[in-house]
Design a protein around this motif. Structure first.
Motif, PDB file in Angstrom:
ATOM      1  N   HIS A   1      22.173   3.771 -12.272  1.00 44.36           N
ATOM      2  CA  HIS A   1      20.606   3.747 -11.824  1.00 44.36           C
ATOM      3  C   HIS A   1      19.770   3.241 -11.423  1.00 44.36           C
ATOM      4  O   HIS A   1      19.064   2.688 -10.671  1.00 44.36           O
ATOM      5  CB  HIS A   1      19.589   4.426 -13.578  1.00 44.36           C
ATOM      6  N   VAL A   2      20.088   1.130 -12.227  1.00 42.09           N
ATOM      7  CA  VAL A   2      19.435   0.097 -11.324  1.00 42.09           C
ATOM      8  C   VAL A   2      20.412   0.396  -9.958  1.00 42.09           C
ATOM      9  O   VAL A   2      19.129  -0.272  -8.907  1.00 42.09           O
ATOM     10  CB  VAL A   2      20.279  -0.792 -12.658  1.00 42.09           C
ATOM     11  N   SER A   3      21.203   0.266  -9.624  1.00 40.98           N
ATOM     12  CA  SER A   3      22.059  -0.253  -8.371  1.00 40.98           C
ATOM     13  C   SER A   3      21.114   0.958  -7.005  1.00 40.98           C
ATOM     14  O   SER A   3      20.519   0.573  -6.134  1.00 40.98           O
ATOM     15  CB  SER A   3      23.147   0.373  -8.724  1.00 40.98           C
ATOM     16  N   ARG A   4      20.904   2.207  -7.796  1.00 43.33           N
ATOM     17  CA  ARG A   4      20.113   2.639  -7.022  1.00 43.33           C
ATOM     18  C   ARG A   4      18.317   2.889  -6.670  1.00 43.33           C
ATOM     19  O   ARG A   4      17.742   2.322  -5.231  1.00 43.33           O
ATOM     20  CB  ARG A   4      19.719   4.721  -7.213  1.00 43.33           C
ATOM     21  N   LEU A   5      18.009   2.079  -8.090  1.00 40.49           N
ATOM     22  CA  LEU A   5      16.602   1.686  -7.791  1.00 40.49           C
ATOM     23  C   LEU A   5      16.649   0.212  -6.423  1.00 40.49           C
ATOM     24  O   LEU A   5      15.613   0.295  -5.854  1.00 40.49           O
ATOM     25  CB  LEU A   5      16.167   0.614  -9.572  1.00 40.49           C
ATOM     26  N   ARG A   6      17.731  -0.528  -7.511  1.00 39.03           N
ATOM     27  CA  ARG A   6      17.413  -1.847  -5.768  1.00 39.03           C
ATOM     28  C   ARG A   6      17.276  -1.366  -4.595  1.00 39.03           C
ATOM     29  O   ARG A   6      16.922  -2.248  -4.029  1.00 39.03           O
ATOM     30  CB  ARG A   6      18.516  -2.875  -6.079  1.00 39.03           C
ATOM     31  N   ARG A   7      18.083  -0.588  -4.185  1.00 36.76           N
ATOM     32  CA  ARG A   7      18.267   0.032  -3.083  1.00 36.76           C
ATOM     33  C   ARG A   7      17.058   0.237  -2.364  1.00 36.76           C
ATOM     34  O   ARG A   7      16.339   0.043  -1.291  1.00 36.76           O
ATOM     35  CB  ARG A   7      19.141   1.404  -2.736  1.00 36.76           C
ATOM     36  N   LYS A   8      16.478   1.615  -3.533  1.00 38.92           N
ATOM     37  CA  LYS A   8      14.523   1.840  -3.207  1.00 38.92           C
ATOM     38  C   LYS A   8      13.966   1.134  -3.257  1.00 38.92           C
ATOM     39  O   LYS A   8      13.306   0.281  -2.066  1.00 38.92           O
ATOM     40  CB  LYS A   8      14.982   2.901  -4.063  1.00 38.92           C
ATOM     41  N   LEU A   9      13.870  -0.148  -3.653  1.00 40.52           N
ATOM     42  CA  LEU A   9      13.252  -1.673  -4.134  1.00 40.52           C
ATOM     43  C   LEU A   9      13.477  -2.235  -2.362  1.00 40.52           C
ATOM     44  O   LEU A   9      12.522  -2.701  -1.379  1.00 40.52           O
ATOM     45  CB  LEU A   9      12.959  -2.293  -5.264  1.00 40.52           C
ATOM     46  N   LEU A  10      14.739  -2.460  -2.459  1.00 42.61           N
ATOM     47  CA  LEU A  10      15.007  -2.923  -0.518  1.00 42.61           C
ATOM     48  C   LEU A  10      14.480  -2.524   0.358  1.00 42.61           C
ATOM     49  O   LEU A  10      13.652  -2.822   1.118  1.00 42.61           O
ATOM     50  CB  LEU A  10      16.188  -3.708  -0.296  1.00 42.61           C
ATOM     51  N   ASP A  11      14.806  -1.013  -0.106  1.00 39.86           N
ATOM     52  CA  ASP A  11      14.421  -0.400   1.384  1.00 39.86           C
ATOM     53  C   ASP A  11      12.390  -0.116   1.936  1.00 39.86           C
ATOM     54  O   ASP A  11      12.400   0.166   2.747  1.00 39.86           O
ATOM     55  CB  ASP A  11      15.070   1.048   1.243  1.00 39.86           C
TER      56      ASP A  11
ATOM     57  N   ASP B   1       0.894  -1.125  -0.025  1.00 41.71           N
ATOM     58  CA  ASP B   1      -0.177  -0.089   0.423  1.00 41.71           C
ATOM     59  C   ASP B   1       0.856   1.411   0.037  1.00 41.71           C
ATOM     60  O   ASP B   1       0.008   2.107  -0.286  1.00 41.71           O
ATOM     61  CB  ASP B   1      -0.825   0.270   1.192  1.00 41.71           C
ATOM     62  N   ARG B   2       2.176   1.033  -0.195  1.00 39.77           N
ATOM     63  CA  ARG B   2       3.167   2.183  -0.499  1.00 39.77           C
ATOM     64  C   ARG B   2       3.578   2.807  -1.693  1.00 39.77           C
ATOM     65  O   ARG B   2       3.706   1.842  -2.879  1.00 39.77           O
ATOM     66  CB  ARG B   2       4.559   1.925   0.224  1.00 39.77           C
ATOM     67  N   ALA B   3       3.587   3.937  -2.230  1.00 36.04           N
ATOM     68  CA  ALA B   3       4.063   4.745  -3.301  1.00 36.04           C
ATOM     69  C   ALA B   3       5.221   4.191  -3.108  1.00 36.04           C
ATOM     70  O   ALA B   3       6.210   5.102  -2.250  1.00 36.04           O
ATOM     71  CB  ALA B   3       3.528   5.882  -3.789  1.00 36.04           C
ATOM     72  N   LEU B   4       5.639   3.784  -4.179  1.00 35.51           N
ATOM     73  CA  LEU B   4       7.657   3.947  -4.464  1.00 35.51           C
ATOM     74  C   LEU B   4       7.807   5.352  -5.271  1.00 35.51           C
ATOM     75  O   LEU B   4       7.072   5.395  -6.293  1.00 35.51           O
ATOM     76  CB  LEU B   4       7.455   2.576  -5.456  1.00 35.51           C
ATOM     77  N   GLU B   5       7.886   6.769  -4.644  1.00 34.68           N
ATOM     78  CA  GLU B   5       8.918   7.350  -5.366  1.00 34.68           C
ATOM     79  C   GLU B   5      10.255   7.575  -6.666  1.00 34.68           C
ATOM     80  O   GLU B   5      10.865   7.109  -5.524  1.00 34.68           O
ATOM     81  CB  GLU B   5       8.219   8.327  -4.567  1.00 34.68           C
ATOM     82  N   LEU B   6      10.099   7.963  -7.634  1.00 32.44           N
ATOM     83  CA  LEU B   6      11.113   7.906  -8.271  1.00 32.44           C
ATOM     84  C   LEU B   6      11.170   8.303  -9.198  1.00 32.44           C
ATOM     85  O   LEU B   6      10.653   8.882  -9.681  1.00 32.44           O
ATOM     86  CB  LEU B   6      11.753   6.012  -9.019  1.00 32.44           C
TER      87      LEU B   6
ATOM     88  N   ARG C   1      13.250  10.008 -13.155  1.00 34.81           N
ATOM     89  CA  ARG C   1      12.644   9.769 -13.732  1.00 34.81           C
ATOM     90  C   ARG C   1      13.557   8.761 -14.556  1.00 34.81           C
ATOM     91  O   ARG C   1      12.569   7.769 -15.082  1.00 34.81           O
ATOM     92  CB  ARG C   1      12.879  10.935 -15.387  1.00 34.81           C
ATOM     93  N   ARG C   2      14.698   8.516 -14.412  1.00 33.35           N
ATOM     94  CA  ARG C   2      15.208   7.851 -15.019  1.00 33.35           C
ATOM     95  C   ARG C   2      15.101   6.311 -14.482  1.00 33.35           C
ATOM     96  O   ARG C   2      15.147   4.982 -14.935  1.00 33.35           O
ATOM     97  CB  ARG C   2      16.594   8.469 -14.914  1.00 33.35           C
ATOM     98  N   GLU C   3      14.639   7.074 -13.087  1.00 27.59           N
ATOM     99  CA  GLU C   3      14.775   5.452 -12.527  1.00 27.59           C
ATOM    100  C   GLU C   3      13.891   4.301 -13.092  1.00 27.59           C
ATOM    101  O   GLU C   3      13.202   3.185 -12.987  1.00 27.59           O
ATOM    102  CB  GLU C   3      15.097   5.179 -11.206  1.00 27.59           C
ATOM    103  N   LEU C   4      12.102   5.355 -12.564  1.00 23.79           N
ATOM    104  CA  LEU C   4      11.183   4.890 -13.093  1.00 23.79           C
ATOM    105  C   LEU C   4      11.284   3.971 -14.448  1.00 23.79           C
ATOM    106  O   LEU C   4      10.559   3.412 -14.949  1.00 23.79           O
ATOM    107  CB  LEU C   4      10.077   6.362 -12.663  1.00 23.79           C
ATOM    108  N   LEU C   5      11.808   4.926 -15.451  1.00 27.99           N
ATOM    109  CA  LEU C   5      12.349   5.275 -16.766  1.00 27.99           C
ATOM    110  C   LEU C   5      12.354   2.881 -16.911  1.00 27.99           C
ATOM    111  O   LEU C   5      12.053   2.102 -17.539  1.00 27.99           O
ATOM    112  CB  LEU C   5      12.448   5.282 -17.875  1.00 27.99           C
ATOM    113  N   VAL C   6      13.767   2.809 -16.118  1.00 32.80           N
ATOM    114  CA  VAL C   6      14.244   1.929 -16.103  1.00 32.80           C
ATOM    115  C   VAL C   6      13.177   0.688 -15.472  1.00 32.80           C
ATOM    116  O   VAL C   6      12.990  -0.384 -16.022  1.00 32.80           O
ATOM    117  CB  VAL C   6      15.404   1.490 -15.051  1.00 32.80           C
ATOM    118  N   LEU C   7      12.777   1.054 -14.355  1.00 33.61           N
ATOM    119  CA  LEU C   7      11.449   0.507 -13.411  1.00 33.61           C
ATOM    120  C   LEU C   7      10.395  -0.457 -14.575  1.00 33.61           C
ATOM    121  O   LEU C   7      10.450  -1.087 -15.025  1.00 33.61           O
ATOM    122  CB  LEU C   7      10.849   1.052 -12.138  1.00 33.61           C
ATOM    123  N   GLU C   8      10.208   0.476 -15.277  1.00 32.78           N
ATOM    124  CA  GLU C   8       8.566   0.789 -16.675  1.00 32.78           C
ATOM    125  C   GLU C   8       8.758  -0.983 -17.115  1.00 32.78           C
ATOM    126  O   GLU C   8       8.094  -1.672 -17.926  1.00 32.78           O
ATOM    127  CB  GLU C   8       8.142   1.549 -17.307  1.00 32.78           C
ATOM    128  N   THR C   9      10.423  -0.693 -17.614  1.00 31.80           N
ATOM    129  CA  THR C   9      11.236  -0.771 -18.740  1.00 31.80           C
ATOM    130  C   THR C   9      11.393  -2.406 -18.452  1.00 31.80           C
ATOM    131  O   THR C   9      10.558  -3.717 -19.192  1.00 31.80           O
ATOM    132  CB  THR C   9      12.093  -1.148 -19.662  1.00 31.80           C
TER     133      THR C   9
END
Length: 224
Positions: free
Chosen positions: A193-203, A145-150, A152-160
């Motif tokens: 970008h991928v490294s930062r996205l991984r950390r945010k997903l984990l957190d 139930d939590r929004a993941l704020e990212l 632009r570049r990280e959002l595009l990585v996750l979207e793809t």
């Protein structure tokens, strides 16, 4: 979402690029039909915004060639020629939509979203893997139930990655989705970008992981 804007007016192209970037879209600019064909031959786009009055011909002449190259890509014609006869001509030539200038950016965005929903290459509109949900229409990610704020570049990585969940996405495909062809790309930019996205997903407690396939690309999957 990566779009190709075929427009010879540099001021209009610059304004649209700035406006659409605020909605996490990548906009490549082609000032002529020849530039547009070269861009389509060498890059992957989710849609085309097409002007008609171009220095090397009527923009409508591009549509049959687009269909020959990439038959399913949505095309929206954006032009000052807005009378009924011209709109009918554009649609009969194969355009998916027709928007007359002047226009509101919000209306253009709404029309783009509608075209993407109808495109067979864009469905489904929501991806779910584990407790991660990505809504491609609103372009929002949630974990539980939590929004993941990212950014632009990280959002595009996750979207793809979410569009191709469970499948390996090549580095070149990710770079096509994240960067325009005028962007300068450092050798390690995508990895950062991928490294930062991984950390945010984990957190945030996501039970998914971005797995590296050495020398090939990345894979979004349930955490092992």
């Amino acid at each position: 979402m990566r779009l190709l804007l075929v427009e010879d007016e540099l001021e209009m192209a610059s304004a649209l690029s700035a406006a659409l970037s605020r909605y996490d879209m990548i906009l490549d600019h082609a000032p002529s039909l020849d530039h547009a064909l070269a861009a389509l031959a060498n890059h992957v786009h989710d849609g085309i915004i097409l002007d008609r009055q171009l220095p090397d011909g009527d923009g409508l002449s591009l549509i049959p060639r687009v269909r020959a190259l990439k038959s399913g890509i949505p095309v929206i014609v954006l032009t000052a020629r807005g009378n009924v006869d011209e709109r009918v001509k554009g649609l009969d030539m194969g355009a998916d939509d027709y928007l007359a200038k002047p226009f509101a950016v919000e209306e253009l965005l709404a029309r783009l979203r509608a075209l993407m929903r109808r495109s067979p290459d864009i469905a489904p509109m929501t991806a779910r893997i584990g407790n991660l949900e990505f809504d491609f229409d609103s372009r929002q990610a949630r974990v539980g139930d939590r929004a993941l704020e990212l950014p632009r570049r990280e959002l595009l990585v996750l979207e793809t990655l979410a569009r191709r969940q469970g499948r390996t996405v090549q580095r070149s495909t990710l770079e096509e989705s994240v960067y325009g062809y005028d962007d300068e790309i450092q050798s390690n930019s995508l990895d950062a970008h991928v490294s930062r996205l991984r950390r945010k997903l984990l957190d945030i407690g996501a039970n998914v992981e971005i797995h590296s396939i050495r020398g090939v690309g990345y894979l979004l999957r349930l955490a092992l």
